[in-house]
Structure formats: structure tokens, C-alpha cells
Scaffold this active site. Structure first.
Site: not given
Length: 280
Positions: A138, A151
Site C-alpha cells: 500500500s 495498518y
């Protein structure tokens, strides 16, 4: 050099989003796919039960299922040329309010499951003289945002681990790429996202705002999963694929800005940093 026409891809998290789009793109070009999902029914009809498709049930946090899935791929196709570690999900909370069970579940799926599956596939790639490990991380693997600390930590972990895997795998013909998407029109910000509501007023303007904005853009993100899949397929055909590929204009802007500022910060303190070494 392009992948062979009969190349085998092993892709996790194929029920929706990037995984599903990528599996369909690979099948459309005539290659073979091991498509996995927790619910195998979600991937059984990807290509009309083609003989080039092996749908398998796989929860990447289950070591027994990992072993069984890799062995099934070996028995059916004899090799794995491209491993795509796509399975995972997002968890958002302020750092202070992060829940222990949620944090550990996040790392089990995004980090430890990815590690375990890759370890299971590496002996096959080593024996066949090469392969390509593609990790879907990501922009948050390169940039930490408020509300996404845990995350981001999971994706930063995969990025650092991938550096080491690339160094160890290169002499064996095993290449490693991290794909770093920004916001894409998948279920990440919708059905798949877990959030711990921000209850502390002091964090409302940072983490709280981030949680709200993430939910509000679900289904309206600029990124197209099918175009992302095409980019990943093209990258896998390269003789010397890159270590990183950021996807989406927003992601490119965020990452390049952060890296420029980080480099400037490091270089501005070069003299003080070098002075910490023992004198010659």
C-alpha cells in the site's frame, strides 16, 4: 523476457478487488492460475471452470491450509512462476485506542500469513531456478497516515521484509516487487475495512477525520482495479521488474513528496550523523 504462455500464477484473496481482477486478466491471456479465497465458491467460476484454473480455499492465517494449497498447486501444475500475496485487509483506529485483538488479527493476515505462504512457495521457486514474488502492500507501506498506524505498520513490515527477500532471491533468479496502491475502487474501504471508532476528542481532527473520510469515499475512489491488474501483468513480463510500483496519481504524489522530504531531512544532518562514528 516475457513469462511463458503456460506460466502459473498463485494469487491470494481472489474473491473481490485486486485479486479477482488480476486472476481474470491472467486467465484472459491464456496463462494458468491458482486462485484462492476463504470461500472457494467465490472463485470457482472465474473462468467457467477452465482447465487453466485451480480454485482453492485458503485462509492465509491457517498454516495447514497453506501447506495443502501449495501442494495442490504443485500436483496440478508442477510449478509456481508468480506468487501474488494479495490477501489482507485494513484496520483503522487512533494509535492510543487500537484494540489488541484487532491489531494482532491485522498482523496475522497482512504479515505473518504472507510470510508463511511465501516460505512455502520458495522451495519450489528455488528448485525451478526462478520466480517472481509480488506483494500487494500500500502507499501506507511507505507513508504513515493518521488513523492507519497499525495498518501502515503491517505494510511497512512487508516492505522491509521484501528488501531482504529480494537480496537473498536475486542470485537464485527470484525477483520481488511490492505494489503500492493508493485509493482504488475495491472493498478495502467498505465491506473489508475494520475500524475502532475514535472516542478521544483530542484525536478527532486527525485519526477521527481520517476514519470518516475513508468510509465516505468508498465506491468513488479514482483507482480502477482492472487497469491495476493490467499494469501488474505487464510488470511480470519484464526481464528486470522493479522493486516498487506505486499505483494511482494520488499515491505517486504522496510517496514522492514524502521521500523528497525524508531525503532532505537526512542530508541536512549529515555532518552530525557522520560525527557519531569513531575517529579514524
Amino acid at each position: 523476457m516475457a513469462l511463458a504462455q503456460d506460466a502459473v500464477w498463485f494469487i491470494t484473496g481472489c474473491s473481490t478487488g485486486f485479486g479477482r481482477s488480476l486472476a481474470q486478466a491472467v486467465l484472459a491471456r491464456g496463462q494458468r492460475v491458482v486462485a484462492t479465497a476463504k470461500d472457494v465458491a467465490r472463485v470457482a467460476n472465474l473462468d467457467g471452470a477452465s482447465d487453466r484454473l485451480l480454485p482453492l480455499a485458503l485462509d492465509v492465517t491457517d498454516l495447514a491450509q497453506i501447506t495443502a494449497a501449495v501442494e495442490a498447486a504443485r500436483e496440478r501444475f508442477g510449478r509456481i512462476d508468480v506468487l501474488v500475496n494479495n490477501a489482507g485487509y485494513g484496520y483503522q483506529a487512533s494509535i492510543e485506542e487500537g484494540e489488541e485483538a484487532e491489531i494482532r488479527a491485522q498482523f496475522d493476515a497482512n504479515v505473518f500469513g504472507l510470510f508463511a505462504l511465501t516460505r512455502s512457495v520458495l522451495p519450489m521457486m528455488r528448485a525451478q531456478g526462478g520466480g517472481h514474488v509480488v506483494n500487494i502492500t500500500s502507499v501506507a507501506g511507505l507513508v504513515g497516515f493518521p488513523g492507519s498506524g497499525y495498518y501502515a505498520a503491517s505494510k511497512h513490515a512487508v516492505e522491509g521484509w521484501s528488501d531482504s527477500l529480494a537480496a537473498e532471491g536475486a542470485p537464485l533468479g527470484i525477483r520481488v516487487t511490492c505494489i503500492e496502491p493508493g485509493p482504488f475502487r475495491t472493498d478495502w474501504a467498505g465491506r473489508s475495512l475494520r475500524q475502532t471508532p475514535v472516542g478521544i476528542e483530542a484525536y478527532q481532527a486527525t485519526a477521527g477525520q481520517r476514519l470518516e473520510s475513508t468510509r465516505s469515499v468508498s465506491g468513488r475512489q479514482a483507482g480502477d482495479p482492472e487497469r491495476a491488474a493490467a499494469a501488474i501483468v505487464a510488470l511480470a513480463d519484464e526481464a528486470d521488474p522493479p522493486r516498487h510500483m506505486v499505483l494511482g496519481a494520488w499515491g505517486i504524489d504522496q510517496v514522492t513528496d514524502r521521500l523528497r522530504r525524508r531525503l532532505h531531512e537526512i542530508e541536512a544532518r549529515r555532518e552530525a550523523a557522520v560525527a557519531t562514528d569513531f575517529p579514524d
